[in-house]
Design a protein around this motif. Structure first.
Motif, short mmCIF file in Angstrom:
data_model
loop_
_atom_site.label_atom_id
_atom_site.label_comp_id
_atom_site.label_asym_id
_atom_site.label_seq_id
_atom_site.Cartn_x
_atom_site.Cartn_y
_atom_site.Cartn_z
N VAL A 144 -62.75 93.06 -62.31
CA VAL A 144 -63.27 92.27 -63.44
C VAL A 144 -62.92 92.96 -64.76
O VAL A 144 -62.43 92.32 -65.70
N ILE A 145 -63.17 94.27 -64.84
CA ILE A 145 -62.90 95.01 -66.08
C ILE A 145 -61.41 95.01 -66.39
O ILE A 145 -61.01 94.81 -67.55
N GLU A 146 -60.57 95.17 -65.38
CA GLU A 146 -59.12 95.16 -65.60
C GLU A 146 -58.69 93.80 -66.16
O GLU A 146 -57.89 93.73 -67.09
N ASN A 147 -59.22 92.72 -65.61
CA ASN A 147 -58.87 91.37 -66.09
C ASN A 147 -59.33 91.15 -67.52
O ASN A 147 -58.60 90.57 -68.34
N ILE A 148 -60.52 91.61 -67.85
CA ILE A 148 -61.02 91.48 -69.23
C ILE A 148 -60.14 92.27 -70.18
O ILE A 148 -59.73 91.76 -71.23
N GLU A 149 -59.85 93.52 -69.81
CA GLU A 149 -59.01 94.35 -70.67
C GLU A 149 -57.60 93.78 -70.81
O GLU A 149 -56.98 93.90 -71.86
N LYS A 150 -57.11 93.16 -69.77
CA LYS A 150 -55.78 92.53 -69.82
C LYS A 150 -55.77 91.38 -70.83
O LYS A 150 -54.84 91.25 -71.62
N LYS A 151 -56.82 90.55 -70.81
CA LYS A 151 -56.91 89.44 -71.76
C LYS A 151 -56.98 89.96 -73.21
O LYS A 151 -56.32 89.43 -74.09
N ILE A 152 -57.77 91.00 -73.40
CA ILE A 152 -57.90 91.58 -74.74
C ILE A 152 -56.57 92.18 -75.18
O ILE A 152 -56.13 91.99 -76.33
N ALA A 153 -55.90 92.89 -74.27
CA ALA A 153 -54.60 93.50 -74.59
C ALA A 153 -53.57 92.43 -74.93
O ALA A 153 -52.76 92.62 -75.85
N THR A 154 -53.61 91.32 -74.24
CA THR A 154 -52.69 90.22 -74.53
C THR A 154 -52.94 89.66 -75.92
O THR A 154 -52.00 89.46 -76.70
N GLN A 155 -54.20 89.45 -76.26
CA GLN A 155 -54.56 88.91 -77.57
C GLN A 155 -54.19 89.87 -78.70
O GLN A 155 -53.79 89.43 -79.79
N LYS A 156 -54.31 91.16 -78.45
CA LYS A 156 -54.06 92.16 -79.48
C LYS A 156 -52.64 92.71 -79.43
O LYS A 156 -52.32 93.65 -80.15
N ASN A 157 -51.82 92.11 -78.58
CA ASN A 157 -50.43 92.54 -78.42
C ASN A 157 -50.34 94.04 -78.06
O ASN A 157 -49.55 94.77 -78.63
N MET A 159 -50.22 95.09 -74.59
CA MET A 159 -50.03 95.09 -73.14
C MET A 159 -49.39 96.38 -72.64
O MET A 159 -49.67 96.82 -71.52
N LEU A 160 -48.56 97.01 -73.43
CA LEU A 160 -47.92 98.26 -72.99
C LEU A 160 -48.99 99.32 -72.73
O LEU A 160 -48.96 100.01 -71.70
N TYR A 161 -49.94 99.46 -73.64
CA TYR A 161 -51.03 100.41 -73.45
C TYR A 161 -51.84 100.06 -72.20
O TYR A 161 -52.18 100.92 -71.40
N HIS A 162 -52.13 98.77 -72.03
CA HIS A 162 -52.89 98.31 -70.86
C HIS A 162 -52.16 98.68 -69.57
O HIS A 162 -52.76 99.22 -68.64
N LEU A 163 -50.88 98.40 -69.53
CA LEU A 163 -50.09 98.69 -68.32
C LEU A 163 -50.00 100.19 -68.05
O LEU A 163 -50.04 100.62 -66.89
N MET A 164 -49.91 100.98 -69.10
CA MET A 164 -49.87 102.44 -68.93
C MET A 164 -51.20 102.94 -68.36
O MET A 164 -51.22 103.77 -67.45
#
Length: 172
Positions: A144-157, A159-164
């Motif tokens: 759940v947390i990963e999915n939430i953080e992924k959505k936030i990372a997508t909105q804030k551009n 995603m590279l940090y999220h994937l790392m």
């Protein structure tokens, strides 16, 4: 309890929740632990808020913060399963009291620290809901947390940090 930490180490310990998550509930929960203000049966019993001072999981020892999150045999088995399940994330990290309660101050351990905090939340929520402790609860919470953080990372551009941050988890 953990030996003597200098001011620099304590500063790093206090900053860990801010480095591993932007979720205020996660940060607040860890704040209560590091400041020893998460009230468990040992303290609640003193204030007549519970009928027993014994641990919810083992029902043999006083439910202090150290016992509840680390020393309890039931909880120790939970942490062993966590560290085994997520062995690629906890590579070269031993299950120790100061790591479980305070976190890992080494750089690049944001995901490991997040999983440790989420594990403690699972322990606490299990107690509060009179539930049975399982690793699946933690796995669901992480997802759940990963999915939430992924959505936030997508909105804030970002995603590279999220994937790392999540790379080892996503490659499991």
């Amino acid at each position: 309890m953990f030996g003597v930490f200098d001011d620099e180490k304590w500063e790093k310990i206090y900053m860990l929740p801010f480095r591993c998550s932007s979720n205020t509930r996660i940060r607040n929960f860890q704040f209560k632990i590091t400041h020893n203000i998460l009230y468990l049966n040992e303290k609640l019993y003193i204030f007549n808020k519970t009928d027993t001072e014994l641990c919810y999981f083992c029902n043999h020892q006083k439910e202090s913060q150290n016992h509840f999150f680390y020393d309890c045999n039931v909880v120790r088995r939970f942490w062993e399963e966590v560290f085994l399940t997520f062995h690629c994330i906890f590579e070269n990290i031993n299950i120790e009291e100061h790591i479980v309660l305070l976190g890992i101050i080494d750089e690049g351990k944001q995901l490991a620290n997040l999983i440790i905090i989420l594990g403690k939340q699972v322990l606490y929520e299990t107690k509060m809901n009179n539930g049975e402790l399982t690793i699946n609860m933690l796995k669901s919470k992480i997802k759940v947390i990963e999915n939430i953080e992924k959505k936030i990372a997508t909105q804030k551009n970002k995603m590279l940090y999220h994937l790392m941050k999540w790379e080892k988890y996503l490659n499991m």
